[in-house]
Design a protein around this motif. Structure first.
Motif, PDB file in Angstrom:
ATOM      1  N   GLY A   7    -118.883  13.010 -27.238  1.00 18.99           N
ATOM      2  CA  GLY A   7    -117.952  11.918 -27.008  1.00 18.99           C
ATOM      3  C   GLY A   7    -116.533  12.323 -27.308  1.00 18.99           C
ATOM      4  N   SER A   8    -115.671  11.334 -27.271  1.00 18.80           N
ATOM      5  CA  SER A   8    -114.251  11.551 -27.495  1.00 18.80           C
ATOM      6  C   SER A   8    -113.783  10.651 -28.635  1.00 18.80           C
ATOM      7  N   HIS A   9    -112.944  11.192 -29.499  1.00 17.67           N
ATOM      8  CA  HIS A   9    -112.429  10.464 -30.660  1.00 17.67           C
ATOM      9  C   HIS A   9    -110.904  10.497 -30.591  1.00 17.67           C
ATOM     10  N   VAL A  10    -110.315   9.320 -30.463  1.00 18.91           N
ATOM     11  CA  VAL A  10    -108.867   9.207 -30.336  1.00 18.91           C
ATOM     12  C   VAL A  10    -108.305   8.561 -31.595  1.00 18.91           C
ATOM     13  N   PHE A  11    -107.280   9.182 -32.145  1.00 18.73           N
ATOM     14  CA  PHE A  11    -106.544   8.666 -33.301  1.00 18.73           C
ATOM     15  C   PHE A  11    -105.125   8.372 -32.836  1.00 18.73           C
ATOM     16  N   ALA A  12    -104.570   7.256 -33.278  1.00 19.93           N
ATOM     17  CA  ALA A  12    -103.196   6.930 -32.889  1.00 19.93           C
ATOM     18  C   ALA A  12    -102.459   6.292 -34.065  1.00 19.93           C
ATOM     19  N   ASP A  13    -101.213   6.661 -34.210  1.00 21.87           N
ATOM     20  CA  ASP A  13    -100.303   6.042 -35.176  1.00 21.87           C
ATOM     21  C   ASP A  13     -99.207   5.357 -34.379  1.00 21.87           C
ATOM     22  N   PHE A  14     -98.978   4.080 -34.676  1.00 20.78           N
ATOM     23  CA  PHE A  14     -97.918   3.310 -34.028  1.00 20.78           C
ATOM     24  C   PHE A  14     -96.885   2.936 -35.075  1.00 20.78           C
ATOM     25  N   TRP A  15     -95.611   3.191 -34.789  1.00 21.10           N
ATOM     26  CA  TRP A  15     -94.501   2.782 -35.643  1.00 21.10           C
ATOM     27  C   TRP A  15     -93.612   1.809 -34.872  1.00 21.10           C
ATOM     28  N   GLY A  16     -92.875   1.003 -35.596  1.00 16.49           N
ATOM     29  CA  GLY A  16     -91.915   0.099 -34.968  1.00 16.49           C
ATOM     30  C   GLY A  16     -92.566  -1.098 -34.311  1.00 16.49           C
ATOM     31  N   PRO A  73     -97.842  -4.165 -42.088  1.00 12.08           N
ATOM     32  CA  PRO A  73     -96.751  -4.932 -41.459  1.00 12.08           C
ATOM     33  C   PRO A  73     -95.385  -4.665 -42.071  1.00 12.08           C
ATOM     34  N   GLU A  74     -95.329  -4.496 -43.380  1.00 12.99           N
ATOM     35  CA  GLU A  74     -94.047  -4.279 -44.044  1.00 12.99           C
ATOM     36  C   GLU A  74     -93.373  -2.990 -43.603  1.00 12.99           C
ATOM     37  N   LYS A  75     -94.151  -2.072 -43.021  1.00 16.34           N
ATOM     38  CA  LYS A  75     -93.610  -0.802 -42.536  1.00 16.34           C
ATOM     39  C   LYS A  75     -93.580  -0.755 -41.005  1.00 16.34           C
ATOM     40  N   GLY A  76     -94.071  -1.822 -40.345  1.00 17.18           N
ATOM     41  CA  GLY A  76     -94.132  -1.823 -38.885  1.00 17.18           C
ATOM     42  C   GLY A  76     -95.085  -0.775 -38.352  1.00 17.18           C
ATOM     43  N   PHE A  77     -96.117  -0.443 -39.123  1.00 17.70           N
ATOM     44  CA  PHE A  77     -97.010   0.676 -38.825  1.00 17.70           C
ATOM     45  C   PHE A  77     -98.458   0.224 -38.743  1.00 17.70           C
ATOM     46  N   CYS A  78     -99.205   0.863 -37.848  1.00 14.80           N
ATOM     47  CA  CYS A  78    -100.654   0.696 -37.835  1.00 14.80           C
ATOM     48  C   CYS A  78    -101.310   2.008 -37.422  1.00 14.80           C
ATOM     49  N   ALA A  79    -102.524   2.198 -37.924  1.00 14.71           N
ATOM     50  CA  ALA A  79    -103.324   3.380 -37.614  1.00 14.71           C
ATOM     51  C   ALA A  79    -104.573   2.916 -36.874  1.00 14.71           C
ATOM     52  N   LEU A  80    -104.834   3.534 -35.722  1.00 21.77           N
ATOM     53  CA  LEU A  80    -105.990   3.183 -34.905  1.00 21.77           C
ATOM     54  C   LEU A  80    -106.915   4.380 -34.757  1.00 21.77           C
ATOM     55  N   ASP A  81    -108.180   4.076 -34.516  1.00 22.56           N
ATOM     56  CA  ASP A  81    -109.208   5.094 -34.430  1.00 22.56           C
ATOM     57  C   ASP A  81    -110.294   4.563 -33.497  1.00 22.56           C
ATOM     58  N   CYS A  82    -110.561   5.274 -32.409  1.00 22.50           N
ATOM     59  CA  CYS A  82    -111.612   4.838 -31.485  1.00 22.50           C
ATOM     60  C   CYS A  82    -112.460   6.042 -31.096  1.00 22.50           C
ATOM     61  N   TYR A  83    -113.750   5.939 -31.357  1.00 20.43           N
ATOM     62  CA  TYR A  83    -114.703   6.996 -31.034  1.00 20.43           C
ATOM     63  C   TYR A  83    -115.799   6.397 -30.166  1.00 20.43           C
ATOM     64  N   VAL A 107     -95.073   6.552 -31.022  1.00 22.18           N
ATOM     65  CA  VAL A 107     -96.524   6.688 -30.987  1.00 22.18           C
ATOM     66  C   VAL A 107     -96.904   8.152 -31.172  1.00 22.18           C
ATOM     67  N   ARG A 108     -97.983   8.385 -31.908  1.00 27.21           N
ATOM     68  CA  ARG A 108     -98.554   9.735 -32.005  1.00 27.21           C
ATOM     69  C   ARG A 108    -100.053   9.633 -31.739  1.00 27.21           C
ATOM     70  N   TYR A 109    -100.531  10.406 -30.752  1.00 25.07           N
ATOM     71  CA  TYR A 109    -101.947  10.439 -30.392  1.00 25.07           C
ATOM     72  C   TYR A 109    -102.551  11.788 -30.737  1.00 25.07           C
ATOM     73  N   ARG A 110    -103.808  11.746 -31.119  1.00 20.41           N
ATOM     74  CA  ARG A 110    -104.609  12.959 -31.261  1.00 20.41           C
ATOM     75  C   ARG A 110    -105.982  12.632 -30.705  1.00 20.41           C
TER      76      ARG A 110
END
Length: 127
Positions: A7-16, A73-83, A107-110
């Motif tokens: 499978g595929s595992h995607v990690f993402a960091d969102f700022w702002g 929320p206080e940093k406008g940041f979230c971390a996502l992970d989908c496998y 955005v940063r994706y891996r």
């Protein structure tokens, strides 16, 4: 349904991201379930934890694996992970769905492949 280990595992960091969106657990849960379905996954259940004074963690359990978000929320940041396992799903579609909704400024994706062993690669438990 045909399940595989690959499978595929995607990690993402969102700022702002807007703070109010990152504190809206009800909407985030709905958007994540929609994103998982758009990715071709089967939603089995969803757990949500809301923190005080702010922040949300959501885990969507999929027949094919999982989709999670942790918000700050206080940093406008979230971390996502989908496998997801198998060839009929696309975890990047679930992540992109949330990117379109949350509109982060950065955005940063891996993405990594899971469950594949390269020829000659040592796999834990094998000699």
């Amino acid at each position: 349904m045909n399940y595989t280990t690959e499978g595929s595992h995607v990690f993402a960091d969102f700022w702002g991201v807007d703070e109010s969106l990152l504190n809206d657990g009800h909407s985030l849960k709905q958007w994540m379930q929609e994103g998982a379905e758009l990715a071709g996954a089967t939603v089995l259940s969803c757990a949500i934890e809301t923190f005080k004074p702010q922040g949300v963690t959501i885990a969507v359990l999929l027949a094919e694996s999982h989709f999670t978000i942790h918000t700050y929320p206080e940093k406008g940041f979230c971390a996502l992970d989908c496998y997801t396992c198998g060839e009929s799903t696309s975890p990047s579609k679930a992540i992109k769905w949330l990117e379109n909704i949350l509109q982060p400024s950065k955005v940063r994706y891996r993405e990594i492949e899971r469950g594949y062993a390269e020829e000659g690669e040592k796999v834990y438990g094998q000699s």
